[in-house]
Scaffold this motif. Structure first.
Motif, PDB file in Angstrom:
ATOM      1  N   LEU A 149      -4.982 -17.410  12.235  1.00 59.97           N
ATOM      2  CA  LEU A 149      -4.000 -17.162  13.296  1.00 59.97           C
ATOM      3  C   LEU A 149      -4.423 -17.813  14.611  1.00 59.97           C
ATOM      4  O   LEU A 149      -3.584 -18.333  15.353  1.00 59.97           O
ATOM      5  CB  LEU A 149      -3.817 -15.651  13.505  1.00 59.97           C
ATOM      6  CG  LEU A 149      -2.967 -14.936  12.448  1.00 59.97           C
ATOM      7  CD1 LEU A 149      -3.107 -13.431  12.574  1.00 59.97           C
ATOM      8  CD2 LEU A 149      -1.492 -15.342  12.579  1.00 59.97           C
ATOM      9  N   VAL A 150      -5.725 -17.778  14.917  1.00 54.49           N
ATOM     10  CA  VAL A 150      -6.206 -18.420  16.149  1.00 54.49           C
ATOM     11  C   VAL A 150      -5.827 -19.895  16.122  1.00 54.49           C
ATOM     12  O   VAL A 150      -5.320 -20.446  17.102  1.00 54.49           O
ATOM     13  CB  VAL A 150      -7.740 -18.279  16.293  1.00 54.49           C
ATOM     14  CG1 VAL A 150      -8.254 -19.176  17.412  1.00 54.49           C
ATOM     15  CG2 VAL A 150      -8.119 -16.838  16.580  1.00 54.49           C
ATOM     16  N   ALA A 151      -6.060 -20.539  14.978  1.00 53.80           N
ATOM     17  CA  ALA A 151      -5.746 -21.961  14.861  1.00 53.80           C
ATOM     18  C   ALA A 151      -4.239 -22.198  14.914  1.00 53.80           C
ATOM     19  O   ALA A 151      -3.754 -23.094  15.602  1.00 53.80           O
ATOM     20  CB  ALA A 151      -6.332 -22.512  13.568  1.00 53.80           C
ATOM     21  N   MET A 184     -14.363 -12.191  13.222  1.00 54.73           N
ATOM     22  CA  MET A 184     -12.920 -12.048  13.048  1.00 54.73           C
ATOM     23  C   MET A 184     -12.584 -12.164  11.556  1.00 54.73           C
ATOM     24  O   MET A 184     -13.321 -12.757  10.792  1.00 54.73           O
ATOM     25  CB  MET A 184     -12.194 -13.116  13.877  1.00 54.73           C
ATOM     26  CG  MET A 184     -12.409 -12.893  15.367  1.00 54.73           C
ATOM     27  SD  MET A 184     -11.774 -14.208  16.432  1.00 54.73           S
ATOM     28  CE  MET A 184     -10.054 -13.806  16.467  1.00 54.73           C
ATOM     29  N   GLU A 230      -7.350 -13.705  10.852  1.00 55.26           N
ATOM     30  CA  GLU A 230      -7.398 -13.941  12.301  1.00 55.26           C
ATOM     31  C   GLU A 230      -7.913 -15.345  12.608  1.00 55.26           C
ATOM     32  O   GLU A 230      -7.446 -15.998  13.544  1.00 55.26           O
ATOM     33  CB  GLU A 230      -8.280 -12.898  12.989  1.00 55.26           C
ATOM     34  CG  GLU A 230      -7.598 -11.549  13.135  1.00 55.26           C
ATOM     35  CD  GLU A 230      -8.484 -10.519  13.830  1.00 55.26           C
ATOM     36  OE1 GLU A 230      -7.943  -9.726  14.603  1.00 55.26           O
ATOM     37  OE2 GLU A 230      -9.701 -10.500  13.594  1.00 55.26           O
ATOM     38  N   ALA A 238      -1.905 -20.713  16.340  1.00 53.62           N
ATOM     39  CA  ALA A 238      -1.241 -20.452  17.621  1.00 53.62           C
ATOM     40  C   ALA A 238      -0.896 -21.738  18.370  1.00 53.62           C
ATOM     41  O   ALA A 238      -0.005 -21.755  19.215  1.00 53.62           O
ATOM     42  CB  ALA A 238      -2.123 -19.564  18.502  1.00 53.62           C
ATOM     43  N   LEU A 239      -1.597 -22.807  18.026  1.00 57.14           N
ATOM     44  CA  LEU A 239      -1.367 -24.079  18.711  1.00 57.14           C
ATOM     45  C   LEU A 239       0.036 -24.635  18.464  1.00 57.14           C
ATOM     46  O   LEU A 239       0.630 -25.259  19.333  1.00 57.14           O
ATOM     47  CB  LEU A 239      -2.407 -25.092  18.214  1.00 57.14           C
ATOM     48  CG  LEU A 239      -2.484 -26.417  18.921  1.00 57.14           C
ATOM     49  CD1 LEU A 239      -3.064 -26.224  20.311  1.00 57.14           C
ATOM     50  CD2 LEU A 239      -3.355 -27.383  18.128  1.00 57.14           C
ATOM     51  N   VAL A 247      -6.630 -31.885  19.862  1.00 54.34           N
ATOM     52  CA  VAL A 247      -6.149 -31.105  18.720  1.00 54.34           C
ATOM     53  C   VAL A 247      -4.624 -31.083  18.725  1.00 54.34           C
ATOM     54  O   VAL A 247      -3.973 -31.266  17.699  1.00 54.34           O
ATOM     55  CB  VAL A 247      -6.704 -29.659  18.770  1.00 54.34           C
ATOM     56  CG1 VAL A 247      -6.389 -28.937  17.467  1.00 54.34           C
ATOM     57  CG2 VAL A 247      -8.206 -29.665  19.026  1.00 54.34           C
ATOM     58  N   ARG A 248      -4.071 -30.867  19.910  1.00 56.20           N
ATOM     59  CA  ARG A 248      -2.619 -30.818  20.049  1.00 56.20           C
ATOM     60  C   ARG A 248      -1.983 -32.143  19.623  1.00 56.20           C
ATOM     61  O   ARG A 248      -0.899 -32.179  19.049  1.00 56.20           O
ATOM     62  CB  ARG A 248      -2.275 -30.521  21.516  1.00 56.20           C
ATOM     63  CG  ARG A 248      -0.906 -29.963  21.758  1.00 56.20           C
ATOM     64  CD  ARG A 248      -0.780 -29.457  23.186  1.00 56.20           C
ATOM     65  NE  ARG A 248      -1.533 -28.227  23.397  1.00 56.20           N
ATOM     66  CZ  ARG A 248      -1.040 -27.025  23.122  1.00 56.20           C
ATOM     67  NH1 ARG A 248       0.175 -26.888  22.652  1.00 56.20           N
ATOM     68  NH2 ARG A 248      -1.774 -25.946  23.317  1.00 56.20           N
ATOM     69  N   HIS A 263      -8.727 -29.667  23.894  1.00 58.56           N
ATOM     70  CA  HIS A 263      -7.554 -29.024  23.286  1.00 58.56           C
ATOM     71  C   HIS A 263      -6.375 -29.993  23.184  1.00 58.56           C
ATOM     72  O   HIS A 263      -5.538 -29.860  22.286  1.00 58.56           O
ATOM     73  CB  HIS A 263      -7.170 -27.749  24.048  1.00 58.56           C
ATOM     74  CG  HIS A 263      -6.845 -27.957  25.490  1.00 58.56           C
ATOM     75  ND1 HIS A 263      -5.586 -28.256  25.924  1.00 58.56           N
ATOM     76  CD2 HIS A 263      -7.624 -27.918  26.592  1.00 58.56           C
ATOM     77  CE1 HIS A 263      -5.605 -28.392  27.247  1.00 58.56           C
ATOM     78  NE2 HIS A 263      -6.834 -28.185  27.673  1.00 58.56           N
ATOM     79  N   ARG A 291      -8.243 -23.715   8.112  1.00 55.29           N
ATOM     80  CA  ARG A 291      -8.005 -23.497   9.531  1.00 55.29           C
ATOM     81  C   ARG A 291      -7.631 -24.815  10.220  1.00 55.29           C
ATOM     82  O   ARG A 291      -6.818 -24.837  11.134  1.00 55.29           O
ATOM     83  CB  ARG A 291      -9.305 -22.937  10.120  1.00 55.29           C
ATOM     84  CG  ARG A 291      -9.174 -22.087  11.311  1.00 55.29           C
ATOM     85  CD  ARG A 291     -10.494 -21.441  11.639  1.00 55.29           C
ATOM     86  NE  ARG A 291     -11.576 -22.396  11.860  1.00 55.29           N
ATOM     87  CZ  ARG A 291     -12.746 -22.087  12.428  1.00 55.29           C
ATOM     88  NH1 ARG A 291     -12.975 -20.856  12.820  1.00 55.29           N
ATOM     89  NH2 ARG A 291     -13.673 -22.983  12.587  1.00 55.29           N
TER      90      ARG A 291
END
Ligand SMILES: Nc1ncnc2c1ncn2[C@@H]1O[C@H](COP(=O)(O)OP(=O)(O)OP(=O)(O)O)[C@@H](O)[C@H]1O
Ligand SMILES: [Mg+2]
Lengths: 295, 242
Positions: free
Chosen positions: B100-102, B93, B97, B104-105, B76-77, B73, B148
């Motif tokens: 949105l999951v992606a 999903m 969604e 959120a980072l 990715v950050r 993670h 995404r």
């Protein structure tokens, strides 16, 4: 009469649901059965008694004990599951290590509180313990209403978290595809820890509510509910939160009705018989794992 | 300074070593392509870069930092978005969604604004936003996987065979998206079975063979070499080099 019995089944089912959701959440995310869940259920009820005994008001004692349960869940993951996960140990070994943690929690509880039935100090419930509330032909204690209210509020909050927050989406993403979740930048270990927090906090809340309902907390209360909880999640479909809730209400209703219309000594036999019959018809349970992901 | 700098990387599965010392660089704002036969280790290399696989030796530096041991993670950050082989959308999903999951980072960006901007670029996703991602066609799923990855505005976009299994018209569309993203200044690391298209687009390219880098050069240089033409630019011929 029937309506009153069904209402009683509702109270029981709500608490069963809180307990069973813990299994299904962890299973949905990690594909493992957490056999220390019932020990946390029991330990949390004892923690609440100790806190009330120390003079805290009931609501505050419940809140602190539930947070304690959640933290115990995170510790459980760190001790029993995380090291095995790091080594890709499969699903059977964690089962054994969670039994180990369950035995350890049971041992500590035995050392601190001792065997036998323990009760909340008299007067804990205050006005909730007195009188009955009448709704048409139905009669409830104030405690019944509070238990149902707390259980439904917790389930409603969980439904909201799973559906509409980034934490809920993260949990569903990890449940669905761990590799994809990692590539999207989700911190898997953190998401798993929070899943354990939620699962254990709900299980702990169920322990307190059952302890209040029966006015009894004991070392054996966990093993008494454990098989029921597992049967509920199998009935509901492993990994499905909605399925677990439906399964819990079915079990609650069947238990109460079999006590009322057959005999209390056959209560568990009838309940498990009905669940068996449903599973013969629907071997994968009422809802599958998919339901956690789409929750 | 290179954006991504891999030195002598070794990695594999269990006892088997698949990557036997890979050295490569991706420069800022450039498109770098990796081509190679089936089983050469291209996907393994990308998994090691994203830290889904441990490096047994060697180093990975990204954006000036040593990330050889960083958790996935954190990669990715740091700005590396990886669209994996097989897309790996979250099928149960919804399309939205998934985004949105992606998103959120990036707590510093407004997820709504970013997603709306992506819907403008990928209108088909807008029309499908409420549908389960698993119900999309293969091409739409690939668009979603790329969208995404882009929703966090990566510095480096890593793509593992994005055109795999798609009809020619969709392949062209995917390559247009890759080209337009590069024109926006995003660096791209592209693994592609379609060597001709990849080399035509690439600033620099590597040819992988049995876990090593067999050849490297500018896209035009490699595309002009007869041994490449024979091994990779034939009609769908993916036999081994040399
Ligand atoms: N999970 C795994 N476990 C063991 N070996 C693997 C695994 N994945 C890949 N391999 C092996 O590693 C080698 C490299 O595979 P890899 O998928 O990296 O190749 P590739 O260049 O991406 O091929 P393709 O063009 O088919 O995608 C192959 O020999 C493959 O069999
Ligand atoms: Mg590959």
């Amino acid at each position: 009469m029937l309506a009153q019995q069904l209402a009683n089944g509702l109270f029981l089912g709500a608490v069963y649901a809180l307990f069973a959701i813990g299994y299904t959440l962890v299973f949905g995310v990690l594909d493992i059965l957490n056999l220390a869940h019932a020990a946390i259920f029991m330990a949390t009820a004892f923690a609440a008694i100790a806190l009330v005994g120390a003079g805290l008001p009931l609501a505050l004692a419940i809140a602190i004990a539930v947070v304690f349960a959640g933290l115990l869940g995170i510790a459980l993951d760190r001790v029993a599951f995380a090291p095995l996960r790091a080594r890709n140990a499969g699903t059977l070994v964690p089962l054994i290590s969670s039994i180990g943690v369950a035995i350890a929690i049971g041992g500590v509880a035995r050392g601190l509180f001792g065997p036998g039935e323990h009760r909340f100090p008299s007067g804990t419930l205050g006005p909730l313990g007195e009188g009955r509330i009448h709704l048409g032909a139905l009669a409830f204690s104030g405690l019944d209403i509070v238990i149902l209210g707390v259980a439904l509020a917790l389930m409603g909050t969980l439904a909201y978290v799973m559906r509409a927050t980034s934490l809920g989406r993260a949990i569903r993403a990890v449940a669905e595809d761990r590799v994809a979740a990692a590539l999207l930048g989700l911190d898997l270990e953190r998401t798993i820890a929070l899943t354990f927090f939620i699962a254990s906090a709900l299980g702990g809340a169920a322990g307190i509510l059952i302890g209040l309902q029966y006015d009894s907390v004991s070392l054996e209360m966990g093993s008494r509910i454990e098989l029921k909880g597992l049967a509920i999640v199998i009935l509901g479909g492993m990994g499905s939160i909605t399925g677990a809730v439906i399964g819990a209400f079915i079990l609650g209703a069947v238990e109460v009705l079999s006590v009322a219309y057959i005999t209390s000594s056959y209560r568990d036999a009838v309940a498990f018989g009905v669940m068996f019959a449903i599973l013969v018809l629907r071997p994968s349970g009422l809802l599958g794992k998919r339901a956690l992901r789409t929750a | 300074m290179s954006l991504l700098e891999i030195t002598d990387l070794r990695a594999g599965y269990g006892r088997i070593e698949v990557l036997h010392g890979i050295t490569l660089r991706v420069e800022p704002h450039a498109l770098c392509a990796i081509v190679g036969a089936n089983g050469a280790g291209k996907t393994t290399l990308l998994l090691a870069i994203s830290r889904l696989l441990d490096a047994r030796a060697g180093t990975i530096r990204f954006d000036g930092r040593d990330v050889t041991r960083a958790p996935s993670h954190a990669i990715v950050r740091a700005g590396l978005s990886h669209v994996p082989e097989g897309r790996r959308i979250l099928p149960a999903m919804s399309v939205e969604e998934n985004l949105l999951v992606a998103a959120a980072l990036r707590k510093d960006l407004d997820a709504r604004t970013e997603i709306t901007a992506l819907y403008d670029r990928f209108p088909i996703l807008d029309t499908r936003r409420r549908l389960a991602a698993g119900s999309l066609s293969g091409g739409e799923q690939q668009m979603l996987a790329i969208a995404r990855a882009l929703v966090v505005r990566p510095k480096l976009l890593v793509l593992d065979e994005p055109s795999m299994g798609l009809a020619p018209k969709l392949v062209a569309q995917i390559f247009d998206i890759v080209a337009s993203e590069r024109a926006r200044g995003t660096s791209i690391l592209l693994v592609e079975q379609n060597a001709r298209k990849a080399l035509a687009l690439a600033d620099y390219a590597y040819v992988m063979e049995r876990g090593t880098i067999a050849l490297e050069g500018t896209g035009a240089d490699l595309a002009g070499r007869p041994e490449i033409a024979a091994a990779y630019l034939g009609d769908g011929d993916r036999s081994r080099l040399g």
